[in-house]
Scaffold this motif. Structure first.
Motif, PDB file in Angstrom:
ATOM      1  N   ALA A 134       0.833  -1.207   0.000  1.00 29.41           N
ATOM      2  CA  ALA A 134       0.000   0.000   0.000  1.00 29.41           C
ATOM      3  C   ALA A 134       0.869   1.258   0.000  1.00 29.41           C
ATOM      4  N   ALA A 135       1.910   1.260   0.827  1.00 30.03           N
ATOM      5  CA  ALA A 135       2.789   2.433   0.910  1.00 30.03           C
ATOM      6  C   ALA A 135       3.537   2.662  -0.399  1.00 30.03           C
ATOM      7  N   GLU A 136       4.042   1.594  -1.004  1.00 27.67           N
ATOM      8  CA  GLU A 136       4.840   1.741  -2.224  1.00 27.67           C
ATOM      9  C   GLU A 136       3.995   2.203  -3.405  1.00 27.67           C
ATOM     10  N   LEU A 137       2.738   1.759  -3.449  1.00 21.44           N
ATOM     11  CA  LEU A 137       1.859   2.117  -4.566  1.00 21.44           C
ATOM     12  C   LEU A 137       0.941   3.292  -4.237  1.00 21.44           C
ATOM     13  N   ASN A 138       1.092   3.830  -3.007  1.00 21.64           N
ATOM     14  CA  ASN A 138       0.292   4.972  -2.567  1.00 21.64           C
ATOM     15  C   ASN A 138      -1.203   4.667  -2.638  1.00 21.64           C
ATOM     16  N   ILE A 139      -1.582   3.514  -2.093  1.00 17.59           N
ATOM     17  CA  ILE A 139      -2.983   3.116  -2.038  1.00 17.59           C
ATOM     18  C   ILE A 139      -3.310   2.699  -0.597  1.00 17.59           C
ATOM     19  N   ALA A 140      -4.597   2.564  -0.294  1.00 15.90           N
ATOM     20  CA  ALA A 140      -5.010   2.133   1.041  1.00 15.90           C
ATOM     21  C   ALA A 140      -4.686   0.651   1.228  1.00 15.90           C
ATOM     22  N   ILE A 141      -4.478   0.256   2.486  1.00 11.98           N
ATOM     23  CA  ILE A 141      -4.196  -1.146   2.776  1.00 11.98           C
ATOM     24  C   ILE A 141      -5.344  -2.033   2.304  1.00 11.98           C
ATOM     25  N   GLU A 142      -6.577  -1.590   2.524  1.00 10.05           N
ATOM     26  CA  GLU A 142      -7.730  -2.390   2.080  1.00 10.05           C
ATOM     27  C   GLU A 142      -7.745  -2.537   0.563  1.00 10.05           C
ATOM     28  N   THR A 143      -7.287  -1.502  -0.136  1.00 12.09           N
ATOM     29  CA  THR A 143      -7.207  -1.581  -1.599  1.00 12.09           C
ATOM     30  C   THR A 143      -6.170  -2.618  -2.010  1.00 12.09           C
ATOM     31  N   SER A 144      -5.032  -2.639  -1.312  1.00  9.79           N
ATOM     32  CA  SER A 144      -4.014  -3.650  -1.627  1.00  9.79           C
ATOM     33  C   SER A 144      -4.562  -5.048  -1.384  1.00  9.79           C
ATOM     34  N   LYS A 145      -5.336  -5.222  -0.315  1.00  8.03           N
ATOM     35  CA  LYS A 145      -5.938  -6.528  -0.033  1.00  8.03           C
ATOM     36  C   LYS A 145      -6.935  -6.919  -1.125  1.00  8.03           C
ATOM     37  N   THR A 146      -7.692  -5.928  -1.605  1.00 10.29           N
ATOM     38  CA  THR A 146      -8.649  -6.197  -2.688  1.00 10.29           C
ATOM     39  C   THR A 146      -7.925  -6.638  -3.951  1.00 10.29           C
ATOM     40  N   HIS A 147      -6.827  -5.944  -4.287  1.00  6.02           N
ATOM     41  CA  HIS A 147      -6.044  -6.340  -5.460  1.00  6.02           C
ATOM     42  C   HIS A 147      -5.516  -7.764  -5.314  1.00  6.02           C
ATOM     43  N   ILE A 148      -5.046  -8.088  -4.116  1.00  9.40           N
ATOM     44  CA  ILE A 148      -4.499  -9.424  -3.893  1.00  9.40           C
ATOM     45  C   ILE A 148      -5.585 -10.484  -3.998  1.00  9.40           C
TER      46      ILE A 148
END
Length: 214
Positions: free
Chosen positions: A170-184
């Protein structure tokens, strides 16, 4: 930490001095419990079900058995994560090892503290390749132009192969943690996998990302 919550590790290393050093380093780390250490595949395979490890650390050059066959026997006998810790940089062996579903391939020239951190990443569901190993892997393939993933999902998958956590992605892509979880979750669904280590193996087998390097 309560003993039963500590991650269980088995070590297979032929070199007595290195094995003793690794055992000492692992036992000093409160997160892990060194269940057993062995000099050969055959000894480890015989007792692997009793040991019940979460992670097996093995040098692929252990001489009592062909390295790839040894990995295959280990994976078939007990479904633990496996990390290769070796000096071998031969491309065909690296590719064969990764095809057996190992969760890490790390060279012995890494500082011991970095190796322990790599173990932590793998136990937490990541997968780790030494940088020079990642470069060798890249020589095996060009990227697959028919990926089922979006550009953003490919970015996330690339970070997964580098052992990044949800928050680090999330930090590296400048997105929310929940967004990173959704992508995964979407990556898992599209690739038909259920874990980060499976996603990394799929990325390697299907040539979906440049693993470990920019």
């Amino acid at each position: 930490m309560i003993g039963k919550l500590r991650k269980r590790i088995v070590l297979i290393e032929e070199d007595d001095r290195l094995r003793e050093g690794l055992c000492f380093a692992i036992e000093r780390t409160s997160n892990y419990f060194l269940v057993n250490s062995y000099k050969s595949y055959s000894e480890a395979i015989k007792l692997i079900n009793r040991d019940g490890p979460d992670l097996v650390i093995v040098d692929i050059t252990v001489s009592d058995m062909d390295g790839i066959n040894g990995l295959r026997f280990l994976k078939n006998k007990y479904p633990a994560d496996v990390v290769i810790f070796t000096n071998v940089e031969e491309a065909s062996i690296i590719n064969d090892a990764l095809s057996q579903g190992v969760s890490g391939y790390i060279l012995k020239n890494v500082p011991l503290t970095d190796f322990i951190r790599s173990i932590e990443q793998i136990i937490n569901g990541g997968a780790v390749l030494s940088p020079s190993i990642a470069k060798i892997v890249l020589e095996f393939f060009h990227l697959n132009p028919y990926t089922p993933l979006s550009d953003r999902e490919t970015d996330v998958l690339k970070l997964i192969t580098r052992g990044k956590t949800y928050s680090e992605i999330a930090a590296e892509l400048n997105i929310a943690i929940e967004t990173s979880k959704t992508h995964i979750r979407n990556i898992y669904r599209k690739l038909k996998v259920n874990s980060k280590s499976e996603a990394v193996r799929k990325a390697l087998n299907d040539k979906l990302v440049s693993v470990g390097v920019d």
